[in-house]
Write a protein that holds these residues in place. Structure first.
Motif, PDB file in Angstrom:
ATOM      1  N   UNK A 172     -14.838  66.121  -6.039  1.00 32.18           N
ATOM      2  CA  UNK A 172     -14.673  67.029  -4.906  1.00 32.18           C
ATOM      3  C   UNK A 172     -13.311  67.130  -4.537  1.00 32.18           C
ATOM      4  N   UNK A 173     -12.877  68.241  -4.278  1.00 31.19           N
ATOM      5  CA  UNK A 173     -11.513  68.527  -4.066  1.00 31.19           C
ATOM      6  C   UNK A 173     -11.421  69.102  -2.610  1.00 31.19           C
ATOM      7  N   UNK A 174     -10.930  68.466  -1.545  1.00 30.59           N
ATOM      8  CA  UNK A 174     -11.018  68.812  -0.211  1.00 30.59           C
ATOM      9  C   UNK A 174      -9.591  69.897   0.048  1.00 30.59           C
ATOM     10  N   UNK A 175      -9.682  70.499   1.057  1.00 31.66           N
ATOM     11  CA  UNK A 175      -8.769  71.430   1.356  1.00 31.66           C
ATOM     12  C   UNK A 175      -7.173  70.715   1.619  1.00 31.66           C
ATOM     13  N   UNK A 176      -7.330  69.572   2.211  1.00 31.81           N
ATOM     14  CA  UNK A 176      -6.328  68.887   2.695  1.00 31.81           C
ATOM     15  C   UNK A 176      -5.514  68.307   1.223  1.00 31.81           C
ATOM     16  N   UNK A 177      -5.973  68.264   0.376  1.00 34.07           N
ATOM     17  CA  UNK A 177      -5.528  67.746  -1.088  1.00 34.07           C
ATOM     18  C   UNK A 177      -4.778  68.970  -1.734  1.00 34.07           C
ATOM     19  N   UNK A 178      -4.879  70.138  -1.206  1.00 39.66           N
ATOM     20  CA  UNK A 178      -4.229  71.388  -1.817  1.00 39.66           C
ATOM     21  C   UNK A 178      -3.367  71.937  -0.807  1.00 39.66           C
ATOM     22  N   UNK A 179      -3.104  71.230   0.257  1.00 38.85           N
ATOM     23  CA  UNK A 179      -2.355  72.187   1.341  1.00 38.85           C
ATOM     24  C   UNK A 179      -1.164  71.283   1.708  1.00 38.85           C
ATOM     25  N   UNK A 180       0.058  72.178   1.766  1.00 39.45           N
ATOM     26  CA  UNK A 180       1.420  71.591   2.179  1.00 39.45           C
ATOM     27  C   UNK A 180       1.746  71.867   3.717  1.00 39.45           C
ATOM     28  N   UNK A 181       2.430  71.072   4.147  1.00 35.85           N
ATOM     29  CA  UNK A 181       2.726  71.254   5.625  1.00 35.85           C
ATOM     30  C   UNK A 181       4.394  71.584   5.729  1.00 35.85           C
ATOM     31  N   UNK A 182       4.568  72.801   6.211  1.00 38.81           N
ATOM     32  CA  UNK A 182       6.015  73.320   6.241  1.00 38.81           C
ATOM     33  C   UNK A 182       6.477  73.176   8.006  1.00 38.81           C
ATOM     34  N   UNK A 183       7.529  72.591   7.825  1.00 34.12           N
ATOM     35  CA  UNK A 183       8.223  72.640   9.232  1.00 34.12           C
ATOM     36  C   UNK A 183       9.624  73.399   9.208  1.00 34.12           C
ATOM     37  N   UNK A 184       9.714  74.021  10.113  1.00 36.65           N
ATOM     38  CA  UNK A 184      11.141  74.849  10.299  1.00 36.65           C
ATOM     39  C   UNK A 184      11.713  74.759  11.767  1.00 36.65           C
ATOM     40  N   UNK A 185      12.660  74.461  12.027  1.00 33.51           N
ATOM     41  CA  UNK A 185      13.320  74.222  13.520  1.00 33.51           C
ATOM     42  C   UNK A 185      14.326  75.596  13.691  1.00 33.51           C
ATOM     43  N   UNK A 186      14.066  76.275  14.731  1.00 37.58           N
ATOM     44  CA  UNK A 186      14.737  77.415  15.470  1.00 37.58           C
ATOM     45  C   UNK A 186      15.254  76.964  16.512  1.00 37.58           C
ATOM     46  N   UNK A 187      16.514  77.503  16.719  1.00 39.74           N
ATOM     47  CA  UNK A 187      17.677  77.268  18.138  1.00 39.74           C
ATOM     48  C   UNK A 187      17.128  78.579  18.965  1.00 39.74           C
ATOM     49  N   UNK A 188      16.574  78.211  20.126  1.00 38.40           N
ATOM     50  CA  UNK A 188      16.038  79.383  20.688  1.00 38.40           C
ATOM     51  C   UNK A 188      17.404  80.246  21.679  1.00 38.40           C
TER      52      UNK A 188
END
Length: 459
Positions: A440-456
């Motif tokens: 079984x391949x769960x979605x979390x196994x093939x997902x990546x988390x991206x974080x971006x910082x923006x100065x407001x």
């Protein structure tokens, strides 16, 4: 002879349409003979003067100087003439004079007369109104034929296209009334490039917007235009900008022409630019465009209906000043990718102008009539962008920084687990688990988390 400077209508005894117009002018008002000693037949009424000559109108080189020497100075010369065309259509035309190349019909080669763009606008619009119940087309013509060395502003107004129309009393009356209804306007002036001889797009812009035209060159004449002639066209039109009928010319023609126009210090406005600024004082538009050149050299202003209303209701100032505020370009870009339609509605719902790049993307500049309005609109736009982001991804705001956290399906991760592109990719991307080789391949196994910082806060 009074010696006063007057609007001078020049008619020729050799031109049947010219005589038709003259007779209708004389019937409209109580004109006084005033030509004693001048060699011309002259009639005057208030600020107008009719001067009748015996020669063809297109060969009247130096007529303004001759009239001055006779004590008949002209502030504006209107040549009342016939228009000849093989198709024989009923037409009323207005145009400036001069020659872009050879001088086959009067004037000199590559010489332009001083145009009268405000008179062009007034005459053309009056002809249109007065001919509403007549079967006459009303149109501009491109610059052509002589005279070309007239230094007083001048314009031809013509009845066409054959003897039937030249002698038509209704046409003569329409032209005569248009001349006597002349209004002194202060419209922005363009030099026109491209299109057919009858300049349909330029004609429509005079009818539908607040601008006018001096000299106009058709597409077939573009190849003979050089820097000197273009400079002459702008100077003798007293022009503010150039208008290109872009659809009527090839890309290489547009590029060559654009480079020449920019090299002599003028800018080109598209039809959308002209319609956008309609109803807005040219001084404000000029301020706006200059400010955008400074802040976003590749940007174009977009003037909303709400700021137009505010400008027109501004009774206390002749020309409102441009005030600018900005938001984070990264924030605007992120939100625009997710919901451009919502941002467009926001911009049009506020008393502002904004800026677009050539590719349609929004620039981060907000323009209003006072600093507080610009600042508040920018703050609200920033909040709108944050709201759009929150709807589509996880957002955290802290101490002027915005962090965007996105989880996205990673095709690379799926392939590393032995999954090939196809239906399983789609299921995983939709958050569903899949089976492969009993595993079984769960979605979390093939997902990546991206974080971006923006100065407001934008400085």
């Amino acid at each position: 002879m009074s010696g006063e400077t007057k609007i001078t209508i020049v008619c020729s005894t050799q031109d049947r349409a010219s005589q038709n117009i003259k007779n209708n002018l004389l019937a409209l008002k109580k004109w006084e003979p005033a030509g004693s000693g001048s060699g011309y037949s002259v009639f005057e009424f208030k600020g107008y003067r009719i001067v009748e000559i015996k020669e063809p109108l297109i060969f009247q080189e130096g007529l303004d100087k001759k009239l001055m020497e006779c004590g008949l100075p002209a502030g504006l010369i209107i040549f009342a003439s016939k228009h000849r065309s093989k198709d024989g259509r009923a037409i009323l035309t207005v145009h400036s004079t001069g020659n872009a190349s050879d001088a086959k019909f009067g004037g000199k080669q590559k010489q332009l007369a001083v145009a009268a763009p405000q008179a062009v606008r007034s005459l053309l619009r009056s002809l249109k109104m007065l001919s509403e119940n007549e079967e006459y087309e009303v149109t501009l013509e491109c610059t052509h034929h002589g005279p070309s060395d007239i230094e007083v502003p001048s314009v031809f107004i013509e009845i066409g296209s054959d003897e039937k129309q030249w002698l038509d009393e209704a046409a003569g009356r329409i032209v005569a009334n248009a001349i006597m209804m002349l209004k002194d306007t202060d419209s922005p002036v363009a030099v026109g490039f491209g299109g057919t001889h009858y300049a349909p797009r330029q004609t429509s812009l005079i009818f539908e917007t607040g601008i006018t035209f001096g000299h106009i060159f058709p597409t077939h004449a573009l190849e003979v235009l050089d820097e000197e002639l273009i400079r002459q066209a702008f100077k003798k039109s007293n022009a503010d900008f150039a208008y290109l009928d872009r659809k009527s010319m090839k890309a290489e023609q547009r590029e060559k022409l654009g480079a020449l126009i920019e090299s002599i210090g003028f800018e080109m406005l598209k039809e959308s630019d002209i319609r956008d600024m309609d109803g807005v004082p040219w001084e404000f538009c000029l301020q706006l465009r200059n400010k955008i050149k400074e802040l976003c050299p590749n940007g174009r202003p977009r003037i909303t209906d709400k700021i137009k209303c505010e400008i027109l209701s501004c009774q206390d100032c002749i020309c409102p000043k441009v005030k600018v505020a900005r938001i984070s370009p990264a924030l605007l870009s992120e939100a625009e990718k997710l919901d451009k339609k919502r941002l467009t509605k926001f911009l049009y719902d506020h008393n502002i102008a904004y800026v677009e790049y050539e590719d349609g993307r929004f620039a981060h500049v907000i323009i209003a009539l006072d600093s507080n309005c610009a600042r508040l609109a920018a703050e609200e736009l920033a909040n709108e962008c944050v709201s759009i982001l929150k709807k589509h991804c996880k957002v955290d705001v802290n101490k002027g920084l915005l962090q965007i956290t996105e989880r996205k399906f990673s095709p690379e991760s799926a392939k590393s687990l032995g999954i090939s592109e196809g239906p399983m990719f789609g299921e995983l991307a939709q958050g569903k688990s899949v089976m492969i080789n009993g595993k079984t391949i769960n979605p979390e196994m093939v997902y990546k988390t991206n974080k971006r910082i923006i100065k407001l806060n934008y400085d």
